[in-house]
Write a protein that holds these residues in place. Structure first.
Motif, mmCIF file in Angstrom:
data_model
loop_
_atom_site.group_PDB
_atom_site.id
_atom_site.type_symbol
_atom_site.label_atom_id
_atom_site.label_comp_id
_atom_site.label_asym_id
_atom_site.label_seq_id
_atom_site.Cartn_x
_atom_site.Cartn_y
_atom_site.Cartn_z
ATOM 1 N N ALA A 51 4.827 3.217 4.485
ATOM 2 C CA ALA A 51 6.591 2.849 4.484
ATOM 3 C C ALA A 51 7.230 4.106 3.807
ATOM 4 C CB ALA A 51 6.404 1.661 3.690
ATOM 5 N N ARG A 52 6.875 4.518 2.734
ATOM 6 C CA ARG A 52 7.995 5.540 1.990
ATOM 7 C C ARG A 52 7.950 6.656 2.912
ATOM 8 N NH1 ARG A 52 6.670 6.657 -4.341
ATOM 9 N NH2 ARG A 52 8.144 8.582 -4.562
ATOM 10 N N TYR A 53 6.680 7.298 3.521
ATOM 11 C CA TYR A 53 6.608 8.649 3.918
ATOM 12 C C TYR A 53 6.297 8.861 5.205
ATOM 13 C CZ TYR A 53 6.660 9.715 -1.206
ATOM 14 O OH TYR A 53 7.079 10.034 -2.319
ATOM 15 N N ALA A 54 5.588 8.023 5.880
ATOM 16 C CA ALA A 54 4.802 8.303 7.133
ATOM 17 C C ALA A 54 5.808 8.253 8.180
ATOM 18 C CB ALA A 54 3.691 7.503 7.430
ATOM 19 N N GLU A 55 5.693 9.104 9.214
ATOM 20 C CA GLU A 55 6.503 9.113 10.470
ATOM 21 C C GLU A 55 5.578 8.502 11.690
ATOM 22 O OE1 GLU A 55 9.654 12.426 10.154
ATOM 23 O OE2 GLU A 55 7.650 13.225 9.499
ATOM 24 N N ALA A 56 4.196 8.661 11.389
ATOM 25 C CA ALA A 56 3.290 7.902 12.375
ATOM 26 C C ALA A 56 2.105 7.574 11.623
ATOM 27 C CB ALA A 56 2.691 8.966 13.498
ATOM 28 N N VAL A 57 1.497 6.531 12.148
ATOM 29 C CA VAL A 57 0.326 5.823 11.430
ATOM 30 C C VAL A 57 -0.758 5.493 12.219
ATOM 31 C CG1 VAL A 57 -0.420 3.886 10.190
ATOM 32 C CG2 VAL A 57 1.958 4.909 9.463
ATOM 33 N N PHE A 58 -1.984 6.109 11.990
ATOM 34 C CA PHE A 58 -3.095 5.912 13.004
ATOM 35 C C PHE A 58 -3.688 4.686 11.999
ATOM 36 C CE2 PHE A 58 -3.432 10.551 13.553
ATOM 37 C CZ PHE A 58 -2.844 10.570 14.649
ATOM 38 N N THR A 59 -4.145 3.536 12.914
ATOM 39 C CA THR A 59 -4.739 2.434 12.161
ATOM 40 C C THR A 59 -5.931 2.126 13.064
ATOM 41 O OG1 THR A 59 -4.236 0.175 11.410
ATOM 42 C CG2 THR A 59 -3.183 0.904 13.295
ATOM 43 N N ALA A 60 -6.947 1.329 12.381
ATOM 44 C CA ALA A 60 -8.021 0.879 13.001
ATOM 45 C C ALA A 60 -7.685 -0.843 13.168
ATOM 46 C CB ALA A 60 -9.403 1.034 12.412
ATOM 47 N N GLN A 61 -7.659 -1.384 14.249
ATOM 48 C CA GLN A 61 -7.295 -2.853 14.351
ATOM 49 C C GLN A 61 -8.344 -3.218 15.534
ATOM 50 O OE1 GLN A 61 -5.407 -4.604 12.402
ATOM 51 N NE2 GLN A 61 -4.654 -2.431 11.448
#
Lengths: 450, 450
Positions: free
Chosen positions: A226-236
């Motif tokens: 939330a503070r730094y990322a511009e893109a987030v990879f996630t496993a859902q």
């Protein structure tokens, strides 16, 4: 223009399925073959992907018997790929626990310059004792400490990337003045984990700094994103879980004082294609049949922090596993795997099959239309801004995706047909170029308004 | 074949003369322009150079006003150049004081793989407080301690590069066995400066490990070179000094139990060419006239560890300078500069002119024949195995050398006309591929002899 999908190609030697290297078509030496990766990058560029991505960790996993081990160092490989491609973004994983900010900031700035503004940094804290012991530590730092260090590391890197204003170089040959020292801003950082005095020894790069990417979904990981990322990879694994994660991360980003649009969420998907659903399932089955179950059991025991030999292939997971809070490693992946096994009442053997393809990411076997439908559903129903495409077999799985799924996504208006005039990775993701923290934006004079 | 010259192209933005960037032909943005370096590498390859080389230090020098500052990180730039060239060796400077062995060994192995065996490592200990303060240290480590650390760093790197035997990968698809764990040898190193437990996460590279290069000529530097270096760059002002250095280093190498032929000595030379000697001298004068004397004085004061403003441009150096033993920085360069000034009774202004071209390396202004004569003399009279060519202006100085001096050297049988079948950098320097320390060479069975 309607909202567009962001696609990232997650490249990994012969593919994300652990048994992919055993297929007749696969090259077991692909992991160190530059030509293999150039081919993959060019396929992804034909599919107008935003970026490609390399995972990494500074250790050799426990055994080389099971499957291809080791890899070219990601920034090295991406630099070579930068010269073989024109448009695609280049995202390298690098650890904040086992690098120094000065060196790493310089390397990313250099890649950003060499690639014309296409560099991205997947910021990882690196779990595991194996890595720690390669860097003089007896045990891995605790999860929370790793994240505290990651935050300070990122702050120092941002200071270094802003240590040259964009217009520092004046190049006045007649006067013999090359640069303006007043536009150099040494960090003079004195913190908990780092002391870094001087300015970076490379000018500010085309993007200002690389796209900041993050892939941890634990509580600490979300706060960091939330503070730094511009893109987030996630496993859902399910639409509902993905929607929950998406909403939570966007809300956190807003609460951190940032525009939620400036963080893009990309769940991972392992597409296994067939011309019919039955053919796709058969393709998946062929892959799973190549898994050596004992290898999968060893890796599952590592992930769950269990002693070797604890798990029985034909029984479900033990009921007395510790809660996520007791895990110092990859927290969110731990919970995802345990919940998947419990929800679907999988035996260890079945669970290994499910994990063999995507290691916790969603494996989706189906026709190109079905895969495009799934992508479209997640994208339009608040679960994703795009996808991290993780082909089970490489290069064939990426080729099939680009040849068969990409045209459907384009026909539906969800994906660009060409790269257009945008040049940098951050522009592709619809993000502004960051201002330099040392450049004051003078407000317009107020006099004329009074 | 007669003994052949080894030529290295030392690349540095617009050239080694500090005022080169001010010439009308020079691009003041060359220092971060990949195309500029690709052009240089291809020129050097036309000249069948063995290698090209990039110096480096992890700090921004004191001011950007004076001349182009900052540079692309060397391994990044060389990786990009690897894809743009076919034959030439690629030598990057990297510090043993401000890197960790695991990461650096991996990066060099990766470059060696990507380049097909063309990587070299110029091992430096990095002098100066500016660098130290970018890595959490208040002051630079003492000279001797830096070298002790460098030796342990190199030992650990060698263990890491040998941690995979060459034939570790078996790639048995049918059995599901990719590698042979018995051929993996984790360093399990516990030393004074480093603890590194695990094997490298990249297989052994084409050369086994990069060519090991060294450039310090102090007592500590020579001892280190005799033990580890396969090529040595050195600054020598006179034939006699160069002969003395050459003989000393070869003798030390023999005493260290190594074949002296396996260490190549390459003094630096800054050729300034003209079609007549007068024209060459005029070209040199034009360059020197572009030096801003106050800039040179500042740098000279830094080198001599004097407070700013101490030196008078029109007087000789003060008589009470400390001995080399009191200097913790670049020891041998310190002595070389002081001796040059005293020997030729130079004023500070004259000394700056002499250093502006080569920073202590031999500047040689003359016709192509005269330059070829000088090279031939040093080469045949026991002063050099080859040369580190440091053009005053780039690209023009390298172009002129390749166009006018290289053909003379070839006609005299001192330089190859083409690269031939040899592929790796170590092969070009006439060095054997190192054996893996874990592979026992079984002696032939003795039974048949009894």
């Amino acid at each position: 223009m309607t909202r567009q999908l962001h696609l990232n190609a997650f490249l990994m030697n012969t593919g994300h399925h652990e048994a992919s290297w055993r297929l007749p078509e696969s090259d077991p030496y692909a992991h160190t073959d530059l030509a293999h990766y150039v081919n993959l990058a060019r396929i992804a560029e034909r599919g107008t992907f935003d970026s490609l991505f390399l995972a990494d960790g500074p250790q050799l996993w426990n055994t080389v018997a099971q499957r291809p081990a080791g890899a070219l160092e990601p920034l090295t490989l991406l630099t070579a790929l930068a010269t073989a491609t024109e448009h695609i973004g280049l995202i390298a994983t690098a650890s904040t626990s086992y690098n120094s900010p000065y060196n790493l900031a310089r390397r990313f700035a250099s890649l950003d310059i060499v690639s014309g503004g296409r560099a991205g940094w997947n910021i990882v804290t690196t779990a595991g004792e194996e890595a720690a012991r390669n860097f003089g530590l007896a045990a891995e730092p605790a999860h929370a400490e790793r994240y505290a260090r990651a935050a300070e590391f990122t702050e120092v890197a941002l200071k270094l990337w802003d240590s040259w204003e964009d217009d520092t170089i004046v190049a006045d040959k007649a006067a013999g003045v090359w640069g303006d020292d007043a536009k150099i801003h040494p960090p003079r950082h004195e913190g908990t984990y780092f002391s870094v005095a001087g300015a970076l020894n490379v000018p500010r790069s085309p993007q200002g700094y690389p796209l900041l990417v993050q892939a941890g979904s634990s509580e600490d990981g979300r706060a960091f994103a939330a503070r730094y990322a511009e893109a987030v990879f996630t496993a859902q694994q399910t639409l509902a879980d993905a929607q929950g994660f998406y909403a939570d991360l966007k809300a956190r980003t807003g609460r951190a004082g940032r525009d939620p649009e400036h963080l893009k969420v990309l769940p991972g998907i392992v597409p296994v294609l067939g011309s019919t659903e039955a053919e796709a399932r058969a393709n998946e089955r062929v892959l799973d049949e190549h898994i050596v179950p004992e290898h999968g059991r060893t890796r599952l025991e590592n992930l769950l922090h269990l002693p070797p030999g604890t798990l029985d292939l034909d029984r479900q997971l033990p009921g007395d596993l510790p809660p996520e809070s007791a895990i110092e490693g990859a927290k969110s992946r731990y919970t995802l795997v345990v919940e998947l096994a419990r929800r679907e009442r999988l035996t260890v053997r079945q669970l290994i099959g499910r994990l063999g393809g995507g290691r916790g990411h969603l494996t989706f076997a189906g026709t190109p239309e079905q895969v495009a439908d799934a992508i479209g559903t997640w994208f339009t129903r608040g679960a994703a801004d795009g996808f991290n495409i993780m082909p089970a077999v490489l290069p064939s799985g990426l080729e099939a995706f680009v040849e068969h799924v990409v045209p459907i996504l384009r026909a539906r208006g969800l994906l660009r047909a060409g790269y257009g005039p945008r040049r940098t990775l951050r522009e592709r993701y619809g993000l502004p170029r960051p201002a330099n923290q040392h450049v004051t934006r003078h407000p317009a004079p107020a006099l004329s308004r009074t």
